[in-house]
Design a protein around this motif. Structure first.
Motif, PDB file in Angstrom:
ATOM      1  N   GLY A   1       0.523  -1.207  -0.046  1.00  0.00           N
ATOM      2  CA  GLY A   1       0.109   0.018   0.084  1.00  0.00           C
ATOM      3  C   GLY A   1       0.885   1.453   0.040  1.00  0.00           C
ATOM      4  N   PRO A   2       1.660   1.354   0.828  1.00  0.00           N
ATOM      5  CA  PRO A   2       2.370   2.772   1.189  1.00  0.00           C
ATOM      6  C   PRO A   2       3.338   2.934  -0.283  1.00  0.00           C
ATOM      7  CG  PRO A   2       2.754   1.342   3.192  1.00  0.00           C
ATOM      8  CD  PRO A   2       2.283   0.607   2.086  1.00  0.00           C
ATOM      9  N   PHE A   3       3.900   1.852  -0.853  1.00  0.00           N
ATOM     10  CA  PHE A   3       4.700   1.907  -2.341  1.00  0.00           C
ATOM     11  C   PHE A   3       3.684   2.371  -3.292  1.00  0.00           C
ATOM     12  CE2 PHE A   3       6.981  -0.884   0.555  1.00  0.00           C
ATOM     13  CZ  PHE A   3       8.264  -0.534   0.415  1.00  0.00           C
ATOM     14  N   ALA A   4       2.421   1.790  -3.321  1.00  0.00           N
ATOM     15  CA  ALA A   4       1.441   2.163  -4.538  1.00  0.00           C
ATOM     16  C   ALA A   4       1.203   3.572  -4.176  1.00  0.00           C
ATOM     17  CB  ALA A   4       0.285   1.358  -4.374  1.00  0.00           C
ATOM     18  N   TRP A   5       0.935   4.270  -3.029  1.00  0.00           N
ATOM     19  CA  TRP A   5       0.740   5.498  -2.809  1.00  0.00           C
ATOM     20  C   TRP A   5       1.631   6.574  -3.183  1.00  0.00           C
ATOM     21  CZ3 TRP A   5       2.359   9.555   0.152  1.00  0.00           C
ATOM     22  CH2 TRP A   5       1.400  10.613   0.547  1.00  0.00           C
ATOM     23  N   THR A   6       3.060   6.177  -2.781  1.00  0.00           N
ATOM     24  CA  THR A   6       3.707   7.205  -2.717  1.00  0.00           C
ATOM     25  C   THR A   6       4.440   7.382  -4.257  1.00  0.00           C
ATOM     26  OG1 THR A   6       5.464   5.354  -2.375  1.00  0.00           O
ATOM     27  CG2 THR A   6       4.891   6.950  -0.849  1.00  0.00           C
ATOM     28  N   SER A   7       4.345   6.245  -5.078  1.00  0.00           N
ATOM     29  CA  SER A   7       4.611   6.213  -6.675  1.00  0.00           C
ATOM     30  C   SER A   7       3.739   7.292  -7.268  1.00  0.00           C
ATOM     31  CB  SER A   7       4.490   4.663  -7.284  1.00  0.00           C
ATOM     32  OG  SER A   7       3.137   4.383  -7.155  1.00  0.00           O
ATOM     33  N   GLU A   8       2.511   7.297  -6.887  1.00  0.00           N
ATOM     34  CA  GLU A   8       1.667   8.260  -7.650  1.00  0.00           C
ATOM     35  C   GLU A   8       1.797   9.615  -7.129  1.00  0.00           C
ATOM     36  OE1 GLU A   8      -3.165   9.087  -7.928  1.00  0.00           O
ATOM     37  OE2 GLU A   8      -2.495   6.857  -7.716  1.00  0.00           O
ATOM     38  N   ALA A   9       2.177   9.750  -5.708  1.00  0.00           N
ATOM     39  CA  ALA A   9       2.087  11.140  -5.214  1.00  0.00           C
ATOM     40  C   ALA A   9       3.173  11.870  -5.386  1.00  0.00           C
ATOM     41  CB  ALA A   9       1.834  10.963  -3.647  1.00  0.00           C
ATOM     42  N   ARG A  10       4.374  11.169  -5.812  1.00  0.00           N
ATOM     43  CA  ARG A  10       5.899  11.817  -6.088  1.00  0.00           C
ATOM     44  C   ARG A  10       5.743  12.300  -7.352  1.00  0.00           C
ATOM     45  NH1 ARG A  10       8.381   7.819  -4.659  1.00  0.00           N
ATOM     46  NH2 ARG A  10       8.831   6.894  -6.957  1.00  0.00           N
ATOM     47  N   ALA A  11       6.236  13.736  -7.315  1.00  0.00           N
ATOM     48  CA  ALA A  11       6.180  14.474  -8.830  1.00  0.00           C
ATOM     49  C   ALA A  11       7.253  13.746  -9.542  1.00  0.00           C
ATOM     50  CB  ALA A  11       6.624  16.029  -8.405  1.00  0.00           C
ATOM     51  N   CYS A  12       6.784  13.871 -10.859  1.00  0.00           N
ATOM     52  CA  CYS A  12       8.094  13.425 -11.683  1.00  0.00           C
ATOM     53  C   CYS A  12       9.229  14.259 -11.918  1.00  0.00           C
ATOM     54  CB  CYS A  12       7.420  13.558 -13.318  1.00  0.00           C
ATOM     55  SG  CYS A  12       8.539  12.998 -14.698  1.00  0.00           S
ATOM     56  N   SER A  13      10.462  13.939 -11.794  1.00  0.00           N
ATOM     57  CA  SER A  13      11.590  14.847 -11.870  1.00  0.00           C
ATOM     58  C   SER A  13      12.375  13.978 -12.941  1.00  0.00           C
ATOM     59  CB  SER A  13      12.252  14.739 -10.626  1.00  0.00           C
ATOM     60  OG  SER A  13      13.308  15.628 -10.607  1.00  0.00           O
ATOM     61  N   CYS A  14      12.612  14.909 -13.979  1.00  0.00           N
ATOM     62  CA  CYS A  14      13.767  14.498 -15.136  1.00  0.00           C
ATOM     63  C   CYS A  14      14.971  15.035 -14.944  1.00  0.00           C
ATOM     64  CB  CYS A  14      13.115  14.922 -16.657  1.00  0.00           C
ATOM     65  SG  CYS A  14      11.336  14.290 -16.685  1.00  0.00           S
ATOM     66  N   ALA A  15      16.168  14.244 -15.026  1.00  0.00           N
ATOM     67  CA  ALA A  15      17.457  14.750 -15.045  1.00  0.00           C
ATOM     68  C   ALA A  15      17.682  15.568 -16.379  1.00  0.00           C
ATOM     69  CB  ALA A  15      18.530  13.681 -14.928  1.00  0.00           C
ATOM     70  N   ARG A  16      18.161  16.759 -16.186  1.00  0.00           N
ATOM     71  CA  ARG A  16      18.552  17.732 -17.516  1.00  0.00           C
ATOM     72  C   ARG A  16      19.829  17.745 -17.776  1.00  0.00           C
ATOM     73  NH1 ARG A  16      13.873  22.185 -17.453  1.00  0.00           N
ATOM     74  NH2 ARG A  16      11.960  20.656 -17.409  1.00  0.00           N
ATOM     75  N   GLU A  17      20.394  17.677 -18.959  1.00  0.00           N
ATOM     76  CA  GLU A  17      21.740  17.804 -19.539  1.00  0.00           C
ATOM     77  C   GLU A  17      21.698  19.461 -19.772  1.00  0.00           C
ATOM     78  OE1 GLU A  17      24.394  16.214 -19.834  1.00  0.00           O
ATOM     79  OE2 GLU A  17      23.699  14.236 -19.228  1.00  0.00           O
ATOM     80  N   PRO A  18      22.968  20.027 -19.500  1.00  0.00           N
ATOM     81  CA  PRO A  18      23.010  21.365 -19.836  1.00  0.00           C
ATOM     82  C   PRO A  18      23.179  21.616 -21.337  1.00  0.00           C
ATOM     83  CG  PRO A  18      25.037  20.739 -18.679  1.00  0.00           C
ATOM     84  CD  PRO A  18      23.828  19.633 -18.509  1.00  0.00           C
ATOM     85  N   ASP A  19      23.683  20.536 -21.963  1.00  0.00           N
ATOM     86  CA  ASP A  19      23.995  20.576 -23.343  1.00  0.00           C
ATOM     87  C   ASP A  19      23.161  19.681 -23.916  1.00  0.00           C
ATOM     88  OD1 ASP A  19      25.243  19.975 -26.008  1.00  0.00           O
ATOM     89  OD2 ASP A  19      27.049  20.142 -25.379  1.00  0.00           O
TER      90      ASP A  19
END
Length: 276
Positions: A14-32
């Motif tokens: 249960g906790p894992f299912a909830w946190t996977s939906e609640a956590r915001a998407c964060s994409c690693a970005r390359e400066p180049d």
């Protein structure tokens, strides 16, 4: 005993299912951007251009977990050439799901295999084809356009100016409402707008408020992954059934309950023009 084992599994997951939906998407970005493109192409097992013919929710019991997207393929740049492709993506934006639209043509960077299936996400360089001229030109064998970007100008999208038009259509000042006064404005159904400052958005900053016509809304300044490129921002408006205070520690502000529709109010790409 069977019901006891089932209960233990649900309690554990249960906790894992909830946190996977609640956590915001964060994409690693390359400066180049050139490096980012090369990495995206290397990660993808299949890269193709295609039109969305079908979009079906799948998985979950009563609540879909993924969208199964079927494409008619027009060009293949990596992987086996096929007339049709099926790709899955999460239905949750917080899980980096990509929001495809039926009938739209896309450049798709998909991961996975032919046997186990292909998937994509919003952190890949997947995007509508009409916004992928740079990538398509390079994939078709042209010289890399990332070495020198063309200088362009456009009509800039202003998030706060758009909010003022919705809330105060007439002349005069239309200042943002302080956070301390938002609850009272909601209770009295007064028009207002307020920036959501303390929240980390994967795409861009947001504004919430109530329009002069009494409709709750959210505005988002959408910034694609290639945010370092000029004139690619959009302002999106979402109508809501209502706004409610969200006092959670991670995402304070106003929550849009019952999203009704979404519309692009400003698109810098449309007004792009080269500088001479």
């Amino acid at each position: 005993m069977h019901w006891l084992r089932t209960l233990m599994v649900l309690v554990f997951l249960g906790p894992f299912a909830w946190t996977s939906e609640a956590r915001a998407c964060s994409c690693a970005r390359e400066p180049d951007d050139r490096v980012a493109f090369q990495k995206a192409r290397a990660r993808a097992s299949t890269v193709f251009r295609g039109r969305v013919e079908d979009l079906q929710p799948v998985g979950g019991e009563g609540r879909p977990l993924e969208h199964r997207v079927t494409f008619t393929v027009t060009e293949t740049f990596k992987g086996k050439a096929r007339a049709q492709r099926t790709v899955t993506t999460s239905v949750f934006g917080t899980a980096c799901g990509y929001q495809f639209e039926k009938g739209v043509d896309y450049l798709v960077f998909a991961e996975g295999s032919e046997s186990k299936g292909l998937s994509t996400h919003s952190c890949s360089r997947t995007r509508p084809s009409d916004r992928a001229a740079v990538e398509l030109g390079f994939l078709r064998g042209g010289t890399s356009p990332f070495l020198q970007r063309p200088k362009v100008s456009c009509t800039r999208c202003d998030l706060e100016a758009t909010a003022r038009v919705l809330v105060c259509p007439g002349p005069g000042a239309c200042a943002p409402l302080p956070e301390a006064e938002v609850a009272a404005a909601l209770a009295e159904a007064r028009p207002f707008w307020t920036p959501v400052k303390a929240r980390a958005f994967p795409q861009g900053p947001m504004v919430s408020g109530v329009s002069s016509g009494g409709r709750a809304f959210q505005l988002e300044l959408h910034r694609p992954s290639r945010a370092e490129e000029a004139c690619v921002h959009r302002v999106l408006r979402r109508w809501c059934e209502r706004l409610v205070p969200d006092r959670s520690e991670k995402e304070p502000g106003l929550k849009c309950v019952g999203r009704l529709s979404e519309e692009t109010l400003c698109d810098e790409w449309i007004t792009r023009r080269p500088l001479r």
